[in-house]
Design an enzyme around this catalytic site. Sequence first.
Site, PDB file in Angstrom:
ATOM      1  N   ARG A  54      -7.206  15.106   2.187  1.00 20.44           N
ATOM      2  CA  ARG A  54      -5.779  15.268   1.900  1.00 20.44           C
ATOM      3  C   ARG A  54      -5.537  16.499   1.026  1.00 20.44           C
ATOM      4  O   ARG A  54      -6.284  16.776   0.104  1.00 20.44           O
ATOM      5  CB  ARG A  54      -5.254  14.027   1.170  1.00 20.44           C
ATOM      6  N   LYS A 102       1.594   6.048   3.278  1.00 21.91           N
ATOM      7  CA  LYS A 102       2.868   5.638   2.689  1.00 21.91           C
ATOM      8  C   LYS A 102       3.761   6.837   2.308  1.00 21.91           C
ATOM      9  O   LYS A 102       4.942   6.839   2.597  1.00 21.91           O
ATOM     10  CB  LYS A 102       2.645   4.787   1.427  1.00 21.91           C
ATOM     11  N   ARG A 126      -5.665  16.714  -4.967  1.00 22.63           N
ATOM     12  CA  ARG A 126      -5.402  15.915  -6.166  1.00 22.63           C
ATOM     13  C   ARG A 126      -6.714  15.571  -6.867  1.00 22.63           C
ATOM     14  O   ARG A 126      -7.709  15.294  -6.219  1.00 22.63           O
ATOM     15  CB  ARG A 126      -4.676  14.619  -5.773  1.00 22.63           C
ATOM     16  N   ARG A 150       2.629  -2.324  -8.103  1.00 27.61           N
ATOM     17  CA  ARG A 150       1.192  -2.252  -7.809  1.00 27.61           C
ATOM     18  C   ARG A 150       0.448  -3.474  -8.315  1.00 27.61           C
ATOM     19  O   ARG A 150      -0.752  -3.576  -8.121  1.00 27.61           O
ATOM     20  CB  ARG A 150       0.609  -1.005  -8.447  1.00 27.61           C
ATOM     21  N   ARG A 186     -10.178   3.728  -7.232  1.00 25.89           N
ATOM     22  CA  ARG A 186      -8.796   3.394  -6.835  1.00 25.89           C
ATOM     23  C   ARG A 186      -8.803   2.244  -5.829  1.00 25.89           C
ATOM     24  O   ARG A 186      -7.925   1.381  -5.857  1.00 25.89           O
ATOM     25  CB  ARG A 186      -8.108   4.635  -6.240  1.00 25.89           C
TER      26      ARG A 186
HETATM   27  P1  AMP Z   1      -0.279   7.382  -6.031  1.00 27.43           P
HETATM   28  O1  AMP Z   1       0.304   8.757  -5.967  1.00 27.43           O
HETATM   29  O2  AMP Z   1       0.698   6.302  -5.691  1.00 27.43           O
HETATM   30  O3  AMP Z   1      -1.588   7.253  -5.304  1.00 27.43           O
HETATM   31  O4  AMP Z   1      -0.621   7.149  -7.589  1.00 27.43           O
HETATM   32  C1  AMP Z   1      -1.559   7.968  -8.265  1.00 27.43           C
HETATM   33  C2  AMP Z   1      -1.938   7.318  -9.590  1.00 27.43           C
HETATM   34  O5  AMP Z   1      -0.772   7.187 -10.422  1.00 27.43           O
HETATM   35  C3  AMP Z   1      -2.503   5.907  -9.505  1.00 27.43           C
HETATM   36  O6  AMP Z   1      -3.893   5.891  -9.201  1.00 27.43           O
HETATM   37  C4  AMP Z   1      -2.206   5.382 -10.906  1.00 27.43           C
HETATM   38  O7  AMP Z   1      -3.096   5.905 -11.862  1.00 27.43           O
HETATM   39  C5  AMP Z   1      -0.832   5.982 -11.181  1.00 27.43           C
HETATM   40  N1  AMP Z   1       0.259   5.101 -10.684  1.00 27.43           N
HETATM   41  C6  AMP Z   1       1.165   5.368  -9.711  1.00 27.43           C
HETATM   42  N2  AMP Z   1       1.995   4.326  -9.512  1.00 27.43           N
HETATM   43  C7  AMP Z   1       1.585   3.365 -10.380  1.00 27.43           C
HETATM   44  C8  AMP Z   1       2.028   2.035 -10.634  1.00 27.43           C
HETATM   45  N3  AMP Z   1       3.053   1.491  -9.956  1.00 27.43           N
HETATM   46  N4  AMP Z   1       1.375   1.335 -11.596  1.00 27.43           N
HETATM   47  C9  AMP Z   1       0.359   1.874 -12.300  1.00 27.43           C
HETATM   48  N5  AMP Z   1      -0.125   3.099 -12.098  1.00 27.43           N
HETATM   49  C10 AMP Z   1       0.477   3.855 -11.137  1.00 27.43           C
END
Ligand code: AMP
Length: 217
Positions: A127, A13, A160, A88, A171
């Site tokens: 990654r 994404k 990360r 989410r 996750r």
């Molecule tokens: P991502 O970079 O989208 O994989 O997000 C990394 C982490 O940020 C996730 O595992 C959550 O802990 C937090 N996070 C990001 N977007 C959201 C969201 N829309 N709702 C809740 N937590 C989020």
Amino acid sequence: MRLILLGPPGGGKGTIAKKLQKEFNIPVISTGVILREEIERKTRLGKKVQDIMSKGRLVPDEVIIEIARERIKREDCKKGYIFDGFPRNIKQAESLEKLNEELDEYIDYVFYFEIPFTKVIERLANRRVCKKCNTNYNLLFNAPQKDNICDICGGELYQRDDDKEETIKNRLKVFTKQTLLLKKYYQEKNLLTVIDANCSRNALFLEIKKILGGLQK
Ligand code: AMP
């Protein structure tokens, strides 16, 4: 043009969002990137979410919804935006809908990135992300030209915290329990397009671009 990119972590994404941003000249709103910047800057919000994120859990809805609300009201979102990682869960999706109504705007497309979890685990473990410009690399199929250095801005690459194996599993559990429900939610609203994300980023981008071809605004 307003888009939502939906799918498991590691499905591509973020990379596709950046390509779409360049192609259509609309900003990417990645709640994950915004939160990681807060952590990096050691803000109050950053300190609040750091532990939650490192465990792969979801940050509270109120926090996320406020971030999205503030962000889409900005001038650069007038022509549209691309959500990556938001919404989410159902509550976030409903809040976004209300927010869109308030602003008299609507989502054009929700793309669901379909990809087996075995692939996702392999991709996430390999990654690397640029500290400066957030470009994603993959050591298996999209490695940087120089080890640990971003091809685009020369920034340092890092892994990360939440791309470590234990957190990845969590996750994916959270994804299955909460985020996957959005597939049906947007299907019922006739907004969903499912795309096969188990292919090269380029092929994936071209497919989405083809679908969006007639939609430029
Ligand atoms: P991502 O970079 O989208 O994989 O997000 C990394 C982490 O940020 C996730 O595992 C959550 O802990 C937090 N996070 C990001 N977007 C959201 C969201 N829309 N709702 C809740 N937590 C989020």
